[in-house]
Design a protein around this motif. Structure first.
Motif, PDB file in Angstrom:
ATOM      1  N   ALA A   1       9.411   3.825  -1.154  1.00  0.00           N
ATOM      2  CA  ALA A   1       8.811   2.493  -0.294  1.00  0.00           C
ATOM      3  C   ALA A   1       7.998   2.970   0.708  1.00  0.00           C
ATOM      4  O   ALA A   1       6.715   2.644   1.106  1.00  0.00           O
ATOM      5  CB  ALA A   1       9.984   1.874   0.023  1.00  0.00           C
ATOM      6  N   ALA A   2       8.404   4.228   1.386  1.00  0.00           N
ATOM      7  CA  ALA A   2       7.660   4.685   2.635  1.00  0.00           C
ATOM      8  C   ALA A   2       6.417   5.242   2.417  1.00  0.00           C
ATOM      9  O   ALA A   2       5.272   5.200   3.043  1.00  0.00           O
ATOM     10  CB  ALA A   2       8.405   5.576   3.301  1.00  0.00           C
ATOM     11  N   GLN A   3       6.321   5.992   1.275  1.00  0.00           N
ATOM     12  CA  GLN A   3       4.914   6.591   0.824  1.00  0.00           C
ATOM     13  C   GLN A   3       3.794   5.435   0.536  1.00  0.00           C
ATOM     14  O   GLN A   3       2.947   5.695   0.763  1.00  0.00           O
ATOM     15  CB  GLN A   3       5.128   7.345  -0.811  1.00  0.00           C
ATOM     16  N   ILE A   4       4.195   4.233  -0.115  1.00  0.00           N
ATOM     17  CA  ILE A   4       3.416   3.319  -0.236  1.00  0.00           C
ATOM     18  C   ILE A   4       2.904   2.827   1.041  1.00  0.00           C
ATOM     19  O   ILE A   4       1.616   2.800   1.268  1.00  0.00           O
ATOM     20  CB  ILE A   4       4.027   2.130  -0.929  1.00  0.00           C
ATOM     21  N   ILE A   5       3.522   2.931   2.198  1.00  0.00           N
ATOM     22  CA  ILE A   5       3.048   2.237   3.413  1.00  0.00           C
ATOM     23  C   ILE A   5       2.182   3.381   4.019  1.00  0.00           C
ATOM     24  O   ILE A   5       1.219   3.241   4.557  1.00  0.00           O
ATOM     25  CB  ILE A   5       4.370   2.230   4.375  1.00  0.00           C
ATOM     26  N   ILE A   6       2.560   4.638   3.840  1.00  0.00           N
ATOM     27  CA  ILE A   6       1.681   5.984   4.063  1.00  0.00           C
ATOM     28  C   ILE A   6       0.279   5.716   3.460  1.00  0.00           C
ATOM     29  O   ILE A   6      -0.825   6.202   3.985  1.00  0.00           O
ATOM     30  CB  ILE A   6       2.306   7.118   3.951  1.00  0.00           C
ATOM     31  N   TRP A   7       0.489   5.556   2.306  1.00  0.00           N
ATOM     32  CA  TRP A   7      -0.929   5.496   1.531  1.00  0.00           C
ATOM     33  C   TRP A   7      -1.974   4.421   2.048  1.00  0.00           C
ATOM     34  O   TRP A   7      -2.955   4.696   2.484  1.00  0.00           O
ATOM     35  CB  TRP A   7      -0.855   4.992  -0.091  1.00  0.00           C
ATOM     36  N   ALA A   8      -1.301   3.198   2.478  1.00  0.00           N
ATOM     37  CA  ALA A   8      -2.244   2.378   3.004  1.00  0.00           C
ATOM     38  C   ALA A   8      -2.763   2.687   4.327  1.00  0.00           C
ATOM     39  O   ALA A   8      -3.816   2.529   4.694  1.00  0.00           O
ATOM     40  CB  ALA A   8      -1.334   0.749   3.116  1.00  0.00           C
ATOM     41  N   GLN A   9      -1.735   3.183   5.251  1.00  0.00           N
ATOM     42  CA  GLN A   9      -2.289   3.706   6.433  1.00  0.00           C
ATOM     43  C   GLN A   9      -3.185   4.688   6.516  1.00  0.00           C
ATOM     44  O   GLN A   9      -4.146   4.598   7.429  1.00  0.00           O
ATOM     45  CB  GLN A   9      -0.816   4.063   7.311  1.00  0.00           C
ATOM     46  N   VAL A  10      -3.035   5.622   5.768  1.00  0.00           N
ATOM     47  CA  VAL A  10      -3.929   6.727   5.628  1.00  0.00           C
ATOM     48  C   VAL A  10      -5.077   6.376   5.222  1.00  0.00           C
ATOM     49  O   VAL A  10      -6.385   6.779   5.921  1.00  0.00           O
ATOM     50  CB  VAL A  10      -3.460   7.866   4.868  1.00  0.00           C
ATOM     51  N   GLY A  11      -5.243   5.480   4.100  1.00  0.00           N
ATOM     52  CA  GLY A  11      -6.763   5.320   3.674  1.00  0.00           C
ATOM     53  C   GLY A  11      -7.092   4.093   4.238  1.00  0.00           C
ATOM     54  O   GLY A  11      -8.374   4.014   4.418  1.00  0.00           O
TER      55      GLY A  11
END
Length: 328
Positions: free
Chosen positions: A253-263
């Motif tokens: 779940a946290a990885q999905i948030i990181i994807w969005a924040q990084v991209g």
């Protein structure tokens, strides 16, 4: 003479499509299988781009809907219901779950911070629940849920004649779904519905004073995003031939948030770029064992929040716009 970014966009998209589909006939099968997971997770990233980027709903729940779609597909595909029914269920089941959850969240006027906490809690509840349903007594349609061992032997979708898709065909299916979802979301964002959602995101009270039901628009976007995430979950279960409770885990779940924040959530393609970069990095770190993956991801997330709050892709677009404007 200035050649603006818009003039190059059609060429870039055609080139991207050629690479996306043409790679199936160029690379080795093992490489293609590895690339397929990037494509599938990019579909999940698009669901986050819609929910967070377009509607402004900060949700940890995309992993919940991804997992529901994966389990729905696995149970029905192994239960002999057919690929079409299993794929349809992988969209319908998360949509129903999102409609029930979203109704209480949005019509209950839950604020963004508490909404994120509640969706994260839902992910943790499902993670622990699925871990406990092991043993012969826990079956759906005759298919054992497996508990912490998951459900192995999930078959890929089949053609109308009954022949199962091979790895190349499954990649092409995933790539086609990615393109269709992206094109559909681009149309949705530019439609009257999308403009209304953007108005709600920018100023909810003002949109309601203009006659828009902000709660209904948020709920609709939440449900659409859940359906997209569920379809990605089904493709992921078919790709790996397995689904387990880790799809509901807090790490995913946290990885999905990181994807969005990084991209960057300001663009639909932003979370997709973040997904590809982060997944490549985690794979590389797992192979080389140079550092703890979770620690590295945490550092990247903090640095992006501090240094690139808009995300990588919006930052690059702004830099290119300035450079082309200065050279004209």
């Amino acid at each position: 003479m200035s050649f603006g970014l818009r003039r190059w966009q059609p060429l870039l998209w055609v080139g991207g499509l050629v690479v996306l589909f043409g790679v199936a006939g160029v690379v080795e099968l093992a490489t293609l299988v590895s690339l397929n997971v990037y494509v599938i997770l990019s579909i999940l990233a698009l669901s986050m781009a819609l929910v967070w980027g377009v509607a402004g709903i900060f949700s940890f729940g995309q992993s919940v809907f991804f997992g529901l779609g994966a389990y729905a597909y696995a149970v029905l595909a192994l239960g002999g219901q057919g690929s079409a029914v299993a794929l349809a269920a992988s969209v319908v089941v998360p949509c129903v779950g999102a409609a029930l959850m979203g109704y209480f969240l949005f019509y209950g006027r839950i604020s963004d911070v508490y909404l994120g906490v509640i969706t994260l809690t839902a992910s943790l509840i499902l993670f622990h629940l699925v871990n406990t349903v092991s043993g012969a007594d826990f079956r759906l349609g005759g298919v054992a849920l497996g508990g912490y061992n998951g459900i192995p032997g999930v078959p890929p979708p089949a053609l109308p004649g009954g022949q199962e898709l091979d790895f190349v065909q499954l990649y092409l299916l995933s790539a086609g779904v990615l393109v269709l979802v992206y094109a559909g979301l681009q149309w949705l964002v530019r439609s009257r519905f999308g403009l209304a959602v953007a108005a709600v995101r920018e100023h909810e009270l003002r949109a309601e004073l203009l006659g828009y039901d902000a709660r209904a628009y948020k709920l609709a976007v939440f449900v659409i995003g859940a359906g997209i995430a569920g379809l990605a979950g089904a493709l992921h279960a078919a790709w790996g031939g397995f689904v387990g409770p880790d799809v509901f885990g807090i790490g995913f779940a946290a990885q999905i948030i990181i994807w969005a924040q990084v991209g960057g959530v300001g663009l639909l393609a932003g979370p997709v770029v973040g997904c590809v970069l982060i997944q490549w990095l985690t794979t590389w770190l797992g192979q080389t064992r140079l550092a703890d993956t979770n620690l590295v991801l945490g550092v990247i997330f903090v640095l992006c929040v501090l240094l690139l709050p808009a995300g990588l892709l919006p930052w690059l677009r702004e830099r290119l716009r300035r450079s082309t404007g200065a050279s004209s």
